[in-house]
Motif scaffolding. Structure first.
Motif, PDB file in Angstrom:
ATOM      1  N   VAL A 108       0.484  -1.185   0.008  1.00 19.71           N
ATOM      2  CA  VAL A 108       0.212   0.398  -0.038  1.00 19.71           C
ATOM      3  C   VAL A 108       0.698   1.361   0.093  1.00 19.71           C
ATOM      4  N   ILE A 148      -6.582   6.604  -6.716  1.00 19.51           N
ATOM      5  CA  ILE A 148      -7.405   5.623  -6.975  1.00 19.51           C
ATOM      6  C   ILE A 148      -6.382   5.472  -7.966  1.00 19.51           C
ATOM      7  N   VAL A 188      -4.916   2.252  -5.868  1.00 18.04           N
ATOM      8  CA  VAL A 188      -5.366   1.074  -5.319  1.00 18.04           C
ATOM      9  C   VAL A 188      -5.441  -0.511  -6.769  1.00 18.04           C
ATOM     10  N   GLY A 202      -1.438  -0.986  -5.923  1.00 21.26           N
ATOM     11  CA  GLY A 202      -1.625  -1.581  -3.943  1.00 21.26           C
ATOM     12  C   GLY A 202      -1.594  -3.370  -4.426  1.00 21.26           C
ATOM     13  N   ALA A 203      -3.199  -3.726  -5.490  1.00 19.72           N
ATOM     14  CA  ALA A 203      -3.783  -4.940  -4.840  1.00 19.72           C
ATOM     15  C   ALA A 203      -2.644  -5.760  -5.731  1.00 19.72           C
TER      16      ALA A 203
END
Length: 201
Positions: free
Chosen positions: A69, A141, A144, A147-148
């Motif tokens: 993250v 955003i 996201v 990070g995934a």
């Protein structure tokens, strides 16, 4: 005679140059993989005790933020902060030197440790940039999906865990083999020794 340090370095540098010349595509793929591992949440350990110490710490209840993250925000911050690169030159330079050391050798948890404060700096820079205007918050955003990806474990990472766990089981079996030998029980010693080899071939 024994070779001196410059001679040894020259020999291995020559082998590295030949490898790159013979396998440029593989060298490039390995470089991309190292970039991925450098920012990924997975802790690559090159020392047995650090791997198990980290596993013991992970069993506790200390709240942590996954590195993936932080890395995702840091990647955004590296690009967003580029406009003011002169003000952040020292941060860019240290991050580049730490990354270069990992890319030249291999990415390990120990080598990456010095880069984590820089990840935090660039992650904070991205957050600060986004919070100046509400319209910029949408940019975060993008972090996201990044990070995934940086949180998902690959087969290679799962295999790494498997190897370390096999090494731990092998050490236990080897210790049991030595105890059996000291107790004058060669049959059990032989069985545990065979088991140790099977667990970490």
């Amino acid at each position: 005679r024994e070779l001196d340090v410059p001679e040894v370095n020259s020999y291995w540098a020559g082998k590295a140059r030949n490898y790159i010349a013979d396998h440029p595509r593989r060298f490039f793929r390995n470089g991309v993989l190292k970039v991925f591992h450098f920012f990924h949440s997975f802790e690559w350990h090159d020392l047995w005790n650090t791997y198990w110490n980290q596993k013991k710490l992970a069993r506790g209840f200390t709240p942590t933020v996954p590195l993936g993250v932080v890395s995702a925000l840091a990647i955004l911050g590296i690009f967003l902060q580029a406009r003011n690169w002169r003000r952040s030159f020292l941060f860019y330079a240290v991050l580049a030197s730490q990354a270069a050391a990992s890319f030249l050798v291999y990415v390990s948890s120990r080598q990456r440790l010095a880069a984590i404060p820089l990840f935090i700096f660039f992650a904070c820079a991205a957050s600060q940039w986004a919070m100046v205007k509400r319209t910029r918050l949408a940019i975060l955003i993008i972090a996201v999906p990044i990070g995934a990806i940086l949180l998902l474990k690959t087969d290679r990472m799962k295999e790494e865990d498997h190897l370390w766990q096999g090494f731990e089981m092998s050490n236990r079996s080897l210790a049991a083999s030595l105890r059996s030998r000291d107790s004058n029980d060669p049959e059990s010693a032989s069985r545990f020794a065979a088991q140790a080899l099977a667990e970490a071939p």
